[in-house]
Design a protein around this motif. Structure first.
Motif, PDB file in Angstrom:
ATOM      1  N   CYS A 145      -0.969   7.359   4.059  1.00  0.00           N
ATOM      2  CA  CYS A 145      -2.257   6.818   3.672  1.00  0.00           C
ATOM      3  C   CYS A 145      -3.220   6.915   4.850  1.00  0.00           C
TER       4      CYS A 145
ATOM      5  N   TYR B  71       0.860  -1.191   0.000  1.00  0.00           N
ATOM      6  CA  TYR B  71       0.000   0.000   0.000  1.00  0.00           C
ATOM      7  C   TYR B  71       0.890   1.233   0.000  1.00  0.00           C
ATOM      8  N   HIS B  72       0.372   2.315  -0.561  1.00  0.00           N
ATOM      9  CA  HIS B  72       1.173   3.541  -0.625  1.00  0.00           C
ATOM     10  C   HIS B  72       1.002   4.354   0.648  1.00  0.00           C
TER      11      HIS B  72
ATOM     12  N   GLN C 144      -3.480   9.783  -9.071  1.00  0.00           N
ATOM     13  CA  GLN C 144      -2.574   8.880  -9.770  1.00  0.00           C
ATOM     14  C   GLN C 144      -2.628   9.131 -11.273  1.00  0.00           C
TER      15      GLN C 144
ATOM     16  N   THR D  97      -6.054  10.637  -2.638  1.00  0.00           N
ATOM     17  CA  THR D  97      -5.560  10.057  -1.408  1.00  0.00           C
ATOM     18  C   THR D  97      -5.880  10.905  -0.182  1.00  0.00           C
TER      19      THR D  97
ATOM     20  N   ASN E 241      -5.629   4.079  -3.025  1.00  0.00           N
ATOM     21  CA  ASN E 241      -6.624   5.081  -2.624  1.00  0.00           C
ATOM     22  C   ASN E 241      -6.292   6.404  -3.317  1.00  0.00           C
ATOM     23  N   PHE E 242      -6.980   6.649  -4.428  1.00  0.00           N
ATOM     24  CA  PHE E 242      -6.797   7.909  -5.168  1.00  0.00           C
ATOM     25  C   PHE E 242      -8.151   8.491  -5.532  1.00  0.00           C
TER      26      PHE E 242
END
Length: 402
Positions: A137, A133-134, A194, A187, A184-185
């Motif tokens: 967040c 995951y990015h 993204q 975010t 999640n975008f």
């Protein structure tokens, strides 16, 4: 003759052990809720902390909830949700995201997106499976993975690039235990979006390494740039390996209704439903009635709120930069994520002193993962007059730091 009155020896006390399960003891409290509690009972504080619209849900949505109660609709619904609502969700998702689902078998209505995320993690993960995951967040991603006995693997993102997640950074962290890629975008907390080219690279990675993608689209209506939002679920080869999460809290200003949903192939929805039916049974019928009205007649208010958030975004980004806190221009959601490193304070110290000295509450970036340290999350879904007052307080505070 034995003495039958002899009492049995008292057992030695067992070794003390924690009353709390290890996986629960190991996760932190939400950094957002900690600051929310900090400002409770303090009407003088301007809160930029909790990610919640300052609008009430539009009247026609509230009226639908009231009318549902007046009709005596106080029963359970199907575990998956009201059939008419699921069909409406499938229609909305096809129109907005260009991906088609069956309302009968490929949609489940949940108690917020957070429940949908929990269901997805528990349905898919075996102990030790890894989730990419990015970061920074939303605060629940890593704990949700850990509570499902998975291993969270963060991928850092940076403001210089607009906080996108780079496919080559994801690729470096893929192992034979990698199971899920979580996106999640726009975010929360950065407002980053993204780029399509990078989204396509992530899709190729997911296919190559047989990853399931969980994409949280809760802020997808709140975009401020000209380019349209694209869900990874709509890219070639991705529908069958993607769980699309969405809900009504942000765009429709319905946080208190607690209603979300997931769209995915039938086998994945069926697995999620098994957990949902035992843990929750169904989402509240009153909220489902309100959500149906939101989907059928809520487009106008959503667009009006989006335009207003866009004006507030411009106001807060300009004000934070003028205060000496470099701030990336967010492409979506309703958060600004200024860089407070020039002040020399940690994000927690900055946020704590800001609320103590200027009565302005924001959330330390560290609440959103290690890479959030050095930043501050400011929710601009707040009255513009209060935003201006908060910005003055932030500027005074930064000026005093020299």
């Amino acid at each position: 003759m034995s003495d039958l009155t002899t009492t049995a020896p008292t057992p030695a006390p067992s070794r003390p052990r924690s009353r709390i399960a290890d996986q629960v003891a190991a996760i932190p409290r939400s950094g957002i809720r900690d600051f929310f509690e900090l400002v409770q009972g303090r009407p003088d504080v301007i809160s930029l902390g909790v990610g919640e619209p300052d609008y009430a849900a539009p009247w026609h949505i509230r009226e639908a909830a009231i009318f549902s109660l007046e009709k005596g609709q106080t029963s359970y619904t199907s575990n998956l949700g009201m059939p008419r609502l699921r069909d409406a969700i499938a229609g909305y998702v096809e129109e907005k995201f260009d991906v088609s689902y069956s309302g009968g078998t490929e949609v489940i209505v949940t108690v917020g997106v957070s429940e949908a995320l929990d269901l997805a993690c528990r349905a898919l993960l075996n102990p030790g499976d890894e989730v990419l995951y990015h970061e920074p967040c939303y605060v629940s991603y890593s704990p949700s993975v850990a509570l499902a006995y998975g291993v969270p693997i963060s991928v850092p993102t940076v403001p210089e690039e607009g906080f996108p997640v780079k496919a080559d950074e994801v690729a470096k962290r893929i192992t034979p235990r990698s199971r899920i890629l979580m996106l999640n975008f726009p975010t929360n907390p950065t407002g980053g979006v993204q780029p399509l080219a990078e989204l396509k690279k992530l899709a190729a990675l997911a296919i190559e390494h047989d990853l399931i993608v969980i994409t949280d689209e809760i802020y997808s209506e709140l975009r401020y740039h000209e380019e349209a939002h694209v869900s990874i679920a709509s890219l070639p080869g991705m529908r069958e390996r993607t769980i699309l999460l969405h809900g009504f809290s942000k765009a429709f200003a319905m946080t208190g209704f607690r209603l979300g949903y997931a769209c995915a192939p039938q086998d994945l929805i069926e697995a999620m439903m098994k957990i949902h039916q035992y843990a929750m049974l169904c989402a509240p019928i009153t909220s489902q009635a309100a959500a149906l009205e939101a989907l059928e007649n809520g487009a106008g208010p959503v667009e009006a709120m989006r335009q207003d958030y866009g004006r507030r975004r411009d106001l807060i980004v300009k004000g934070l930069n003028q205060a000496g806190l470099p701030c990336f221009e967010p492409g979506g959601a309703f958060y600004a994520f200024p860089d407070i490193r020039p002040t020399g304070l940690s994000s927690h110290e900055f946020a704590t002193r800001l609320v103590q000295e200027e009565s302005v509450a924001a959330v330390p970036g560290s609440a959103f993962g290690e890479t959030g340290e050095g930043f501050l999350r400011c929710c601009y879904a707040t009255d513009p007059k209060l935003l201006e007052k908060a910005l003055l307080g932030i500027r005074r505070f930064v000026d005093r730091l020299g």
